[in-house]
Design a protein around this motif. Structure first.
Motif, PDB file in Angstrom:
ATOM      1  N   ASP A  81      20.788  88.399  24.356  1.00 26.62           N
ATOM      2  CA  ASP A  81      19.923  87.653  23.438  1.00 26.62           C
ATOM      3  C   ASP A  81      20.807  87.055  22.355  1.00 26.62           C
ATOM      4  O   ASP A  81      21.845  87.619  21.998  1.00 26.62           O
ATOM      5  CB  ASP A  81      18.868  88.573  22.809  1.00 26.62           C
ATOM      6  CG  ASP A  81      17.706  87.773  22.217  1.00 26.62           C
ATOM      7  OD1 ASP A  81      16.645  87.724  22.859  1.00 26.62           O
ATOM      8  OD2 ASP A  81      17.875  87.188  21.125  1.00 26.62           O
TER       9      ASP A  81
ATOM     10  N   GLY B  48      24.269  86.926  23.351  1.00 26.83           N
ATOM     11  CA  GLY B  48      24.637  85.794  24.194  1.00 26.83           C
ATOM     12  C   GLY B  48      23.730  84.622  23.916  1.00 26.83           C
ATOM     13  O   GLY B  48      22.532  84.788  23.701  1.00 26.83           O
TER      14      GLY B  48
ATOM     15  N   ILE C  87      22.811  78.431  25.418  1.00 24.85           N
ATOM     16  CA  ILE C  87      23.346  77.071  25.505  1.00 24.85           C
ATOM     17  C   ILE C  87      24.846  77.030  25.225  1.00 24.85           C
ATOM     18  O   ILE C  87      25.419  75.959  25.056  1.00 24.85           O
ATOM     19  CB  ILE C  87      22.597  76.081  24.590  1.00 24.85           C
ATOM     20  CG1 ILE C  87      22.653  76.512  23.145  1.00 24.85           C
ATOM     21  CG2 ILE C  87      21.180  75.877  25.044  1.00 24.85           C
ATOM     22  CD1 ILE C  87      22.506  75.333  22.214  1.00 24.85           C
TER      23      ILE C  87
ATOM     24  N   VAL D 230      11.085  81.947  26.684  1.00 24.10           N
ATOM     25  CA  VAL D 230      12.180  81.447  25.846  1.00 24.10           C
ATOM     26  C   VAL D 230      12.195  79.916  25.899  1.00 24.10           C
ATOM     27  O   VAL D 230      12.295  79.261  24.867  1.00 24.10           O
ATOM     28  CB  VAL D 230      13.556  81.936  26.356  1.00 24.10           C
ATOM     29  CG1 VAL D 230      14.634  81.562  25.378  1.00 24.10           C
ATOM     30  CG2 VAL D 230      13.528  83.401  26.638  1.00 24.10           C
TER      31      VAL D 230
ATOM     32  N   ILE E 236      16.676  75.980  19.824  1.00 26.09           N
ATOM     33  CA  ILE E 236      15.297  76.248  19.389  1.00 26.09           C
ATOM     34  C   ILE E 236      14.806  75.056  18.563  1.00 26.09           C
ATOM     35  O   ILE E 236      15.485  74.616  17.628  1.00 26.09           O
ATOM     36  CB  ILE E 236      15.231  77.529  18.528  1.00 26.09           C
ATOM     37  CG1 ILE E 236      15.633  78.737  19.359  1.00 26.09           C
ATOM     38  CG2 ILE E 236      13.834  77.715  17.935  1.00 26.09           C
ATOM     39  CD1 ILE E 236      15.795  80.006  18.561  1.00 26.09           C
TER      40      ILE E 236
ATOM     41  N   THR F 272       7.750  90.683  22.181  1.00 23.41           N
ATOM     42  CA  THR F 272       7.865  91.129  23.562  1.00 23.41           C
ATOM     43  C   THR F 272       7.214  92.493  23.678  1.00 23.41           C
ATOM     44  O   THR F 272       6.916  93.116  22.662  1.00 23.41           O
ATOM     45  CB  THR F 272       9.350  91.187  23.996  1.00 23.41           C
ATOM     46  OG1 THR F 272       9.419  91.564  25.368  1.00 23.41           O
ATOM     47  CG2 THR F 272      10.166  92.173  23.172  1.00 23.41           C
TER      48      THR F 272
ATOM     49  N   ASN G 102      10.692  87.029  18.360  1.00 23.26           N
ATOM     50  CA  ASN G 102      11.175  88.083  19.260  1.00 23.26           C
ATOM     51  C   ASN G 102      10.057  88.890  19.903  1.00 23.26           C
ATOM     52  O   ASN G 102      10.281  89.980  20.406  1.00 23.26           O
ATOM     53  CB  ASN G 102      12.104  89.034  18.481  1.00 23.26           C
ATOM     54  CG  ASN G 102      13.214  88.287  17.786  1.00 23.26           C
ATOM     55  OD1 ASN G 102      13.252  88.202  16.563  1.00 23.26           O
ATOM     56  ND2 ASN G 102      14.092  87.692  18.565  1.00 23.26           N
TER      57      ASN G 102
ATOM     58  N   ARG H 205      12.216  84.695  30.436  1.00 26.23           N
ATOM     59  CA  ARG H 205      10.785  84.448  30.235  1.00 26.23           C
ATOM     60  C   ARG H 205      10.431  84.290  28.767  1.00 26.23           C
ATOM     61  O   ARG H 205      10.958  84.987  27.895  1.00 26.23           O
ATOM     62  CB  ARG H 205      10.017  85.597  30.872  1.00 26.23           C
ATOM     63  CG  ARG H 205      10.411  85.678  32.363  1.00 26.23           C
ATOM     64  CD  ARG H 205       9.647  86.700  33.114  1.00 26.23           C
ATOM     65  NE  ARG H 205       9.745  88.028  32.530  1.00 26.23           N
ATOM     66  CZ  ARG H 205       8.930  89.025  32.846  1.00 26.23           C
ATOM     67  NH1 ARG H 205       7.954  88.830  33.697  1.00 26.23           N
ATOM     68  NH2 ARG H 205       9.101  90.217  32.304  1.00 26.23           N
TER      69      ARG H 205
ATOM     70  N   TYR I 187      10.581  77.354  23.638  1.00 31.08           N
ATOM     71  CA  TYR I 187      11.111  76.984  22.315  1.00 31.08           C
ATOM     72  C   TYR I 187      12.103  75.832  22.387  1.00 31.08           C
ATOM     73  O   TYR I 187      12.600  75.368  21.370  1.00 31.08           O
ATOM     74  CB  TYR I 187      11.783  78.199  21.653  1.00 31.08           C
ATOM     75  CG  TYR I 187      10.816  79.342  21.474  1.00 31.08           C
ATOM     76  CD1 TYR I 187       9.832  79.276  20.497  1.00 31.08           C
ATOM     77  CD2 TYR I 187      10.851  80.448  22.304  1.00 31.08           C
ATOM     78  CE1 TYR I 187       8.905  80.299  20.350  1.00 31.08           C
ATOM     79  CE2 TYR I 187       9.930  81.480  22.160  1.00 31.08           C
ATOM     80  CZ  TYR I 187       8.960  81.387  21.184  1.00 31.08           C
ATOM     81  OH  TYR I 187       8.038  82.391  21.033  1.00 31.08           O
ATOM     82  N   PHE I 188      12.456  75.424  23.607  1.00 27.35           N
ATOM     83  CA  PHE I 188      13.500  74.400  23.784  1.00 27.35           C
ATOM     84  C   PHE I 188      12.884  73.049  24.154  1.00 27.35           C
ATOM     85  O   PHE I 188      11.792  72.990  24.714  1.00 27.35           O
ATOM     86  CB  PHE I 188      14.451  74.810  24.917  1.00 27.35           C
ATOM     87  CG  PHE I 188      15.246  76.073  24.686  1.00 27.35           C
ATOM     88  CD1 PHE I 188      15.146  76.786  23.498  1.00 27.35           C
ATOM     89  CD2 PHE I 188      16.104  76.554  25.662  1.00 27.35           C
ATOM     90  CE1 PHE I 188      15.882  77.950  23.292  1.00 27.35           C
ATOM     91  CE2 PHE I 188      16.844  77.711  25.462  1.00 27.35           C
ATOM     92  CZ  PHE I 188      16.733  78.415  24.288  1.00 27.35           C
TER      93      PHE I 188
ATOM     94  N   GLU J  98      11.923  94.072  28.361  1.00 27.20           N
ATOM     95  CA  GLU J  98      11.922  93.480  29.701  1.00 27.20           C
ATOM     96  C   GLU J  98      12.895  94.195  30.647  1.00 27.20           C
ATOM     97  O   GLU J  98      12.480  94.684  31.709  1.00 27.20           O
ATOM     98  CB  GLU J  98      12.251  91.987  29.595  1.00 27.20           C
ATOM     99  CG  GLU J  98      12.339  91.267  30.916  1.00 27.20           C
ATOM    100  CD  GLU J  98      12.602  89.774  30.690  1.00 27.20           C
ATOM    101  OE1 GLU J  98      11.626  89.028  30.520  1.00 27.20           O
ATOM    102  OE2 GLU J  98      13.778  89.372  30.662  1.00 27.20           O
TER     103      GLU J  98
ATOM    104  N   ALA K 287      17.775  86.441  27.324  1.00 20.46           N
ATOM    105  CA  ALA K 287      16.889  86.428  26.148  1.00 20.46           C
ATOM    106  C   ALA K 287      15.928  87.614  26.214  1.00 20.46           C
ATOM    107  O   ALA K 287      14.722  87.474  26.365  1.00 20.46           O
ATOM    108  CB  ALA K 287      16.138  85.113  26.014  1.00 20.46           C
ATOM    109  N   CYS K 288      16.525  88.792  26.102  1.00 22.66           N
ATOM    110  CA  CYS K 288      15.795  90.045  26.351  1.00 22.66           C
ATOM    111  C   CYS K 288      15.097  90.577  25.119  1.00 22.66           C
ATOM    112  O   CYS K 288      14.404  91.588  25.188  1.00 22.66           O
ATOM    113  CB  CYS K 288      16.782  91.084  26.839  1.00 22.66           C
ATOM    114  SG  CYS K 288      18.086  91.415  25.615  1.00 22.66           S
TER     115      CYS K 288
ATOM    116  N   THR L 219      14.357  83.307  15.137  1.00 23.65           N
ATOM    117  CA  THR L 219      13.854  83.517  16.499  1.00 23.65           C
ATOM    118  C   THR L 219      12.536  84.293  16.505  1.00 23.65           C
ATOM    119  O   THR L 219      12.298  85.123  15.638  1.00 23.65           O
ATOM    120  CB  THR L 219      14.870  84.301  17.362  1.00 23.65           C
ATOM    121  OG1 THR L 219      15.158  85.526  16.704  1.00 23.65           O
ATOM    122  CG2 THR L 219      16.137  83.513  17.557  1.00 23.65           C
TER     123      THR L 219
ATOM    124  N   VAL M 160      18.199  92.000  17.321  1.00 27.06           N
ATOM    125  CA  VAL M 160      17.343  92.555  18.373  1.00 27.06           C
ATOM    126  C   VAL M 160      18.186  93.253  19.443  1.00 27.06           C
ATOM    127  O   VAL M 160      17.748  94.251  20.018  1.00 27.06           O
ATOM    128  CB  VAL M 160      16.381  91.510  19.005  1.00 27.06           C
ATOM    129  CG1 VAL M 160      15.350  91.054  18.021  1.00 27.06           C
ATOM    130  CG2 VAL M 160      17.100  90.359  19.650  1.00 27.06           C
TER     131      VAL M 160
END
Ligand code: SAM
Lengths: 471, 277
Positions: B145, B199, B202, B222, B25, B80, B78, B220, B225-226, B120, B114-115, B76, B150
């Motif tokens: 995630d 999880g 990277i 995510v 991130i 959603t 979050n 989606r 941020y990278f 999602e 990245a749920c 993060t 979360v």
């Protein structure tokens, strides 16, 4: 949707989700024919995300503004949109502002749900407080979600709307901790002496957030009588309550509160509370504070020693350098670290020599603290040590050593920085080097920065170089 | 009881570097004030006076690794909600899935990478359920995630107004219950259909633990941020975890242009799907 309006010689363009090209074209045409415009504000509060192809619309508007030399500012840019602007490299084209002016009271209150916008929106409403805002806040306190209610209360507090004091008091009975906490804070800000007894009850609450909020509010409302009351509470058999009392005493400050705190320390057996006391002592600006903290460096508990050493970093040592330096090899690496940091920026040459000697055998965090201190000594041995550290494996050590050398000799270090900015493996070190170059402009720096700019990948360094070179 | 502890620009960059190395991130400069506010209380809890102390704690204390998880959890974004960017899910459900089933496939592995709080993957399950798909095929849905908080919330399955804003009334009625405290909970039957894990996208080992071999990956909102380097690493990791003909959906605003990759990208009316050929 793209909606353009004009007010006070400024154009305000509000962009909703899914703006179309035609809508941007229409807005551009209106802008082109408008007379005497001195600024364009684009409000993106309602734009959640954007596709890169929609960016063309913004660029279209910018072109018109630019050709007429009118400043253009994007407001209320969400994280998602910001990142798209950044990735597409269009961010440079706009000034990004945070402005709540264009938002309605209702929209501003909606922002309370977003942790990043909540504070600003609340500050704005407090600054522009009127009966309409007040009515809306009161309505939400009755009906909205707890986090919104809490923000509404805090806004009433910031606006010093003491006419709403009964409403705020009634929120002390809210079933939601967040709301009660906010009410407690606001009553403290209002100086509401009538609620003091209720606030003392909250100090006894098992809910930490409530007890802490009540502690801060009581400190704000305190007078001489409170020390007596707090001392009574200090004999509570609940350590949490004693912890709050210590914090309140520290907030009240002064000789009397210090004496009570020192008494509590003498009687306290719970290590956690002793640690809290050690921590809070440094907030008292009394001559005895340092002595007491120095004594605590020999406490049975390492946690207390650590808090005392950390506190000494705030109070200064008052001549106790040698006691503090004896802690540098403490089995607890944080006692050693804070002890070195407590030495501050003016250590004697003898102490500096002890630090240099200890350096190879101490833990990395202590090494970093030593480097920082040595930068202020100007001793040749210290400078030699710092120079050798520039070659070390640890990037933090190299960065700190560079910073410390800079403190000890600006011009010489700037010359070293030219090479480091080009060759160090770590961007953090290179960045520091560029900062030094930026400050000192050593001979040949423009060529070096230009060269670096061609190959450097790190965006922070690139931004900095662009700033220095004006490109 | 806490005044905000000030963070110097240098400290902000260092924290940003720590967060980047752990999660990819990239912190925006504008986040400094936000980080100061969020972390001041943490500093006080740990008895630190400055952010420098905190940074060294993360880097040099034996407990630093778990503190780093705390830091990432605090960083993060979050955000959603159910049925976000629905057209992509619809495209897979209504176009790609029937096509695969016509070819005789009866088992599908899906990864919601990245749920966040679970909206999602649960949206997908509700749609599959309401279409009667669970009678026709088997669906294994893994959701991950980096933020352990979360993931815990996702497992709990309790949602507020914002998350539910796009849920059609009939689905609200069918799949959610409201208890006496006004808490809205997703039905256990739907929750049981998703396996949640923490999880890190990277961290190759952590990605291995999903079991790989996916038919579909949703990742989606995510990658924004990278930076490009991390984006490339992640989409190539996805590639290796997809079956041949498997597909990847990214966020509405995210694309693979400017990245080196082997996908075949296919545009459909309201989006793009990236296919492993
Ligand atoms: C904005 S949410 C997106 C949630 C959902 N996919 C959606 O589209 O609504 C982004 C999520 O990415 C997660 N995240 C960020 N970096 C990550 C990483 N390196 N590995 C796994 N998850 C990550 C965050 O914790 C956050 O929950």
């Amino acid at each position: 949707m793209v909606n353009i309006t004009f007010k006070n010689n400024k154009a305000l363009i509000v962009v909703d989700n899914s703006p179309t090209r035609q809508e941007f074209v229409a807005a551009r045409q209106e802008l082109e024919v408008a007379m005497g415009i001195i600024g364009v504000d684009i409000d993106l509060a309602r734009l959640e995300h954007i596709k890169s192809d929609q960016l063309a619309g913004f660029i279209m508007i910018r072109k018109v503004a630019n050709s007429n030399q009118i400043p253009i500012v994007l407001f209320n840019v969400s994280d998602n949109v910001y990142r798209i602007l950044q990735t597409s490299d269009t961010i440079k084209l706009f000034t990004i502002g945070k402005n709540y002016e264009h938002s309605s009271t209702d929209d501003l209150i909606k922002m309370f749900a977003n942790v990043e916008l909540a504070d600003g929106a609340s500050d704005h409403l407090a600054k522009h407080y009127n009966s309409e805002v007040r009515a809306e806040l009161i309505k939400r306190i009755a009906a909205d979600k707890p986090n919104i209610q809490a923000c509404c209360l805090l806004t009433i507090g910031k606006a010093c709307d003491t006419d709403s004091i009964d409403l705020v008091r009634s929120c002390l009975d809210s079933p939601h901790t967040q709301v009660t906490c906010a009410a407690i804070h606001v009553l403290g800000w209002f100086g509401d002496m009538e609620s003091k007894d209720r606030l003392y009850d909250f100090i006894l609450s098992p809910t930490k957030a409530l007890a802490e909020a009540a502690g801060s509010a009581v400190a704000l409302l305190s007078d001489d009588g409170d020390l007596v009351r707090l001392v009574e509470l200090a004999s509570s058999n609940k350590p949490e309550v004693r912890g709050i009392v210590v914090r309140v005493l520290a907030l009240i400050g002064g000789e009397n509160a210090f004496a009570k705190t020192a008494n509590m320390l003498a009687l306290e057996t719970d290590v956690f509370i002793r640690k809290t006391i050690a921590r809070c002592l440094s907030r008292f600006n009394t001559p005895q504070t340092v002595d007491l903290l120095v004594k605590l460096l020999d406490d049975k508990s390492m946690a207390v020693q650590e808090a005392a050493a950390s506190g000494l970093g705030c109070t200064g040592l008052n001549g106790n350098e040698s006691v503090v330096i004896s802690k540098i090899k403490s089995p607890n690496i944080w006692v050693g670290y804070f002890a070195v940091r407590a030495l501050g920026h003016s250590v004697s040459p003898e102490t500096a020599k002890i630090l240099i000697e200890a350096y190879p055998s101490v833990h990395s965090n202590i090494k970093l603290a030593i480097i920082e201190v040595l930068g202020h000594t100007h001793l040749p041995e210290a400078i030699t040590l710092l120079e050798t550290q520039l070659q070390g494996d640890n990037e933090d050590v190299r960065r700190e050593a560079l910073s410390a050398l800079y403190v000890s000799g600006k011009k010489q270090t700037a010359k070293l920085a030219l090479n480091i900015a080009e060759t160090d493996q770590s961007w953090m070190v290179r960045y520091r080097a560029v900062e030094i170059i930026e400050n000192e402009h050593p001979d040949g720096y423009i060529d070096v920065l230009r060269r670096i700019n061609e190959t450097e990948q790190n965006r922070f360094i690139k931004e900095k170089i662009a700033l220095v070179l004006g490109i | 009881m806490f005044e905000t502890t000030k963070m110097s620009d240098d400290e902000f960059l260092q924290l940003g570097d720590i967060i980047y190395k752990k999660s990819a991130i990239t912190l925006l400069r504008e986040k400094k004030y936000f980080m100061e506010n969020r972390l001041t209380r943490r500093l006080a809890e740990l008895d630190f006076n400055t952010f420098k102390d905190y940074i060294y704690y993360i880097k040099y204390d034996p407990a630093g690794e778990s503190e780093l998880n705390y830091l990432v959890n605090a960083t993060t974004v979050n955000e959603t909600y159910f049925f976000r960017d629905r057209s992509q899910i619809d495209y897979w459900l209504n176009v790609m899935l029937p096509e695969s089933m016509r070819q005789g496939k009866t088992e599908f592995r899906i990864w919601s990478a990245a749920c966040s709080t679970g909206e999602e993957p649960y949206s997908l399950v509700m749609l599959l359920d309401s279409m009667g798909m669970y009678y026709k095929a088997r669906f294994h849905i893994v959701a991950t995630d980096i933020n352990s908080n979360v993931v815990d919330m996702a497992k709990k399955g309790e949602y507020g107004e914002y998350s539910l804003k796009n849920v059609p009334d009939e689905m609200l009625e069918k799949y959610f219950t409201k208890n006496s405290n006004n808490v809205i909970t997703l039905s256990q039957r739907i929750k049981d259909r998703v396996v949640f894990k923490t999880g890190n996208l990277i961290d190759p080992l952590s990605c291995e633990r999903t079991g790989g071999n996916f038919d579909v990956i949703f990742c989606r909102n995510v990658l924004i941020y990278f930076d490009n380097k991390a984006k490339e690493q992640v989409i190539n990791m996805f590639y290796s975890h997809l079956k041949t003909s498997g597909c990847l959906f990214l966020g509405y605003a995210e694309s693979l242009s400017a990245l080196k990759h082997k996908y075949h990208s296919l545009n459909f009316s309201s989006g793009t799907v990236h296919i492993k050929e």
